[in-house]
Design an enzyme around this catalytic site. Structure first.
Site, PDB file in Angstrom:
ATOM      1  N   ASP A 121       1.118  -1.015   0.311  1.00  0.00           N
ATOM      2  CA  ASP A 121       0.448   0.165  -0.383  1.00  0.00           C
ATOM      3  C   ASP A 121       0.586   1.147  -0.187  1.00  0.00           C
ATOM      4  OD1 ASP A 121      -1.371  -2.072   0.356  1.00  0.00           O
ATOM      5  OD2 ASP A 121      -2.981  -1.194   1.960  1.00  0.00           O
ATOM      6  N   SER A 211      -2.147   0.934   6.929  1.00  0.00           N
ATOM      7  CA  SER A 211      -2.613   2.184   6.028  1.00  0.00           C
ATOM      8  C   SER A 211      -3.416   3.197   6.440  1.00  0.00           C
ATOM      9  CB  SER A 211      -2.652   2.244   4.510  1.00  0.00           C
ATOM     10  OG  SER A 211      -2.349   1.014   3.603  1.00  0.00           O
ATOM     11  N   ASP A 384     -17.278  -7.930   1.838  1.00  0.00           N
ATOM     12  CA  ASP A 384     -16.816  -7.833   2.835  1.00  0.00           C
ATOM     13  C   ASP A 384     -15.355  -6.742   3.192  1.00  0.00           C
ATOM     14  OD1 ASP A 384     -17.764  -9.294   5.807  1.00  0.00           O
ATOM     15  OD2 ASP A 384     -15.400  -9.931   5.459  1.00  0.00           O
ATOM     16  N   GLN A 385     -15.128  -6.086   2.492  1.00  0.00           N
ATOM     17  CA  GLN A 385     -14.403  -5.046   2.483  1.00  0.00           C
ATOM     18  C   GLN A 385     -14.151  -4.251   1.344  1.00  0.00           C
ATOM     19  OE1 GLN A 385     -10.284  -7.333   2.697  1.00  0.00           O
ATOM     20  NE2 GLN A 385     -10.462  -8.000   4.690  1.00  0.00           N
ATOM     21  N   THR A 386     -14.558  -3.079   1.333  1.00  0.00           N
ATOM     22  CA  THR A 386     -14.253  -1.809   0.677  1.00  0.00           C
ATOM     23  C   THR A 386     -12.724  -0.826   1.595  1.00  0.00           C
ATOM     24  OG1 THR A 386     -15.774  -0.843   2.025  1.00  0.00           O
ATOM     25  CG2 THR A 386     -16.379  -1.756   0.046  1.00  0.00           C
ATOM     26  N   GLU A 387     -12.241  -1.324   1.317  1.00  0.00           N
ATOM     27  CA  GLU A 387     -10.973  -0.611   1.774  1.00  0.00           C
ATOM     28  C   GLU A 387      -9.622   0.416   1.020  1.00  0.00           C
ATOM     29  OE1 GLU A 387      -8.418  -4.677   3.080  1.00  0.00           O
ATOM     30  OE2 GLU A 387      -8.073  -4.857   0.952  1.00  0.00           O
TER      31      GLU A 387
END
Ligand SMILES: OC[C@H]1O[C@@](CO)(OC[C@@]2(O[C@H]3O[C@H](CO)[C@@H](O)[C@H](O)[C@H]3O)O[C@H](CO)[C@@H](O)[C@@H]2O)[C@@H](O)[C@@H]1O
Length: 561
Positions: A121, A211, A384-387
């Site tokens: 990242d 991050s 399940d993930q919105t990163e």
């Protein structure tokens, strides 16, 4: 030991056997419809939908106050458009993604950014409006880093992540840089042990720095603030969690310095814990040991002067797997023959996937006190993930970009690892998923047919194209940087080639004329503004020009990039 999603926070949908948080851009250039190859045809298709698939949910894009309780939905009807549109691309059976939404293949002879460090990242030095700054003639980036020679595997690096920084001379075109982008590694950003202090006396076996965004406090001086996620683990020797990982969104202040040869930082000794999930809007580790809470990105909204906001990755609060997805989360239009039955969805295991993009507002000028606001968008029974969410303002539209994984989609939905985007008319809006209402903006070159049922092997070495790059970050001018995870049989940990997307209204398209067949320079992460610290600059001139500021000519050369 390999990092498993079980150990770190990502329950997978049942069919998978699986191992294992920017931008506020003001006034970016207008795009003509002609630049967006293939879009007129795409628009024509969307009015009728795709045979065999439901139609996407109607989203009004209506703006709300950031302080309202409205949360937009990325629905199952929306996300199913990814597969629907991919099936149109290959009517005879294959199911690759439409070219304009696909990251081109990265060659296997990619250069390491730095042989001594894995990097993933990555973010830039920005201000509250997300202008991206060089400092005294140096471009500076921040990355999660880990040591490839420390004895753990590439997939176990997350537990050992430290924020590092890199720099290079500003204003040099990619074609005149070394193939790896020419980034010089400056080392860890924070003093050893400093970030672990946010955990106080909590029992931990390891801690890590995740991050991630870095704010230049004021143009014209050298104070910076880093917002990041402090992760604390309490694990057995074989890596099993004894208790859920502790995630604390934190901040630390420091100072950037430069001279003719290098860039360095001081400070970052005092780390302030800012936010932990409340269990009301944002799921806690007690509610779900696989919860996600991380990746802060702060910004100011021109429509609400005086406030500083933060978006971050969260999960919908509530007990893990609670059967509370609703018909609105499914989002089917009335009478749609391809709509799913709610009970079937609730029985499918999809209730384990409930991502959201969270919002918080600062309560003081020093940005040390924050209050949660309701999530901006949820993906209940969708993903399940919105990163690494980011807010990007262009032509008066508010875009929410986020990254997500193929393996975190709920049962019955498929989409590639990559960038997802939503467009509205304010920070809080009834966001419309971009590109046919699907949300997909830029995906790895995946064959979605492979994932039907359980035949998709989520081991990156078995399916390298599906995992070639990740953690994309949308920069000014639609430039998108990311890191290489796996190409053919090579693991990455290096900066990927930068690509460019053209964004217009609800549509986007990769610019295949950018770089070579759409792939620009590796780690080409240019600043779009210059910051010159005048105090340091004048001091340096008085003392002979070799102490704390770079060559004035170099600094000035980067102004106005
Ligand atoms: O390192 C943690 C930070 O990285 C982010 C975004 O890249 O979370 C990534 C995540 O791991 C997945 O992504 C990897 C891509 O490199 C992939 O190799 C791995 O298989 C995935 O699990 O890291 C955690 C821990 O595994 C997982 O929950 C995420 O999806 C970012 O959100 C973090 O700050």
């Amino acid at each position: 030991m390999e990092l498993t999603n079980k150990s770190l926070g990502t329950p997978r949908k049942k069919t998978y056997r699986f191992r294992t948080s920017q931008w506020l851009l003001l006034g970016a250039g207008m795009l003509s419809a002609g630049m967006l190859g293939g879009m007129p045809a795409a628009r024509a298709q969307s009015s009728g939908g795709v045979p065999g698939y439901p139609r996407p949910t109607i989203h009004t894009q209506q703006a709300y106050s950031p302080f309202d309780s409205f949360t937009s939905r990325w629905t199952r009807a929306d996300a199913r458009q990814i597969k629907a549109r991919s099936s149109l691309t290959n009517p005879t059976g294959g199911n690759s993604l439409p070219a304009r939404l696909t990251m081109p293949d990265i060659p296997a002879d990619f250069p390491q950014t730095n042989p001594d460090v894995w990097i993933w990242d990555t973010w830039t030095l920005i201000d509250a409006q997300a202008n991206q700054f060089s400092y005294n003639g140096w471009e500076v980036i921040f990355s999660l880093t880990a040591d490839p020679n420390a004895g753990y595997t590439f997939d176990d690096r997350h537990v050992h992540a430290r924020i590092g920084f890199f720099y290079r001379r500003a204003g040099i075109p990619a074609s005149r840089r070394p193939r790896n982008g020419g980034w010089i590694y400056g080392g860890h950003l924070f003093p050893d042990g400093a970030s672990a202090k946010v955990f106080g006396s909590t029992t931990l076996t390891e801690s890590a720095e995740w991050s991630g965004s870095t704010r230049l406090v004021r143009a014209g001086d050298n104070h910076v603030t880093v917002f990041y996620t402090a992760l604390g683990f309490n694990r057995t020797a074989d890596g099993t969690n004894i208790s859920p990982p502790v995630a604390i969104i934190s901040k630390a202040n420091g100072t950037i310095h430069s001279d003719l040869r290098h860039v360095w930082f001081s400070g970052f000794n005092d780390h302030k814990p800012l936010l932990q999930p409340d269990g009301v809007y944002y799921q806690t580790g007690q509610q779900n040991e696989f919860y996600s809470f991380r990746d802060p990105f702060t910004f100011e909204d021109p429509a609400h002067p005086g406030y500083t906001f933060m978006v971050f990755e969260g999960n919908t609060a509530g007990e893990r797997g609670a059967r509370d997805c609703t018909a609105a989360d499914l989002g089917y239009r009335s009478g749609d023959p391809y709509a799913e039955n709610l009970d079937d969805v609730l029985n499918s295991g999809a209730t384990y996937q409930k991502a959201n993009i969270g919002l918080a507002v600062a309560l003081n000028k020093s940005l040390t006190k924050w209050r949660f606001l309701p999530p901006l968008i949820s993906g209940n029974c969708v993903n399940d993930q919105t990163e690494r969410p980011q807010v990007y303002i262009k032509d008066g539209k508010y875009y929410l970009f986020t990254i997500s994984h193929r393996t975190t989609f709920a049962a019955g939905i498929d989409g590639p690892d990559g960038v997802y985007g939503f467009v509205g008319n304010g920070v809080r809006s009834d966001f419309k998923p971009m590109n046919w209402g699907s949300g997909l903006v830029l995906g790895n070159p995946t064959d979605l047919n492979q994932a039907a049922g359980s035949d998709f092997d989520p081991n990156p070495l078995q399916n390298p194209r599906a995992f070639q790059s990740y953690s994309h970050y949308v920069m000014p001018g639609g430039l998108v940087e990311s890191f290489i995870d796996t190409v053919e049989n090579r693991r990455g940990g290096a900066l990927a080639p930068t690509v460019q997307i053209n964004i217009s209204g609800q549509d986007s398209a990769i610019n295949l004329a950018y770089g070579q067949n759409g792939l620009g320079g590796y780690g080409d992460i240019p600043a779009n503004r210059a910051n010159i610290d005048l105090v340091a600059f004048l001091q340096d001139l008085r003392s002979g020009g070799d102490t704390t500021v770079s060559n004035p000519l170099v600094a000035l050369a980067s102004v106005g990039q």
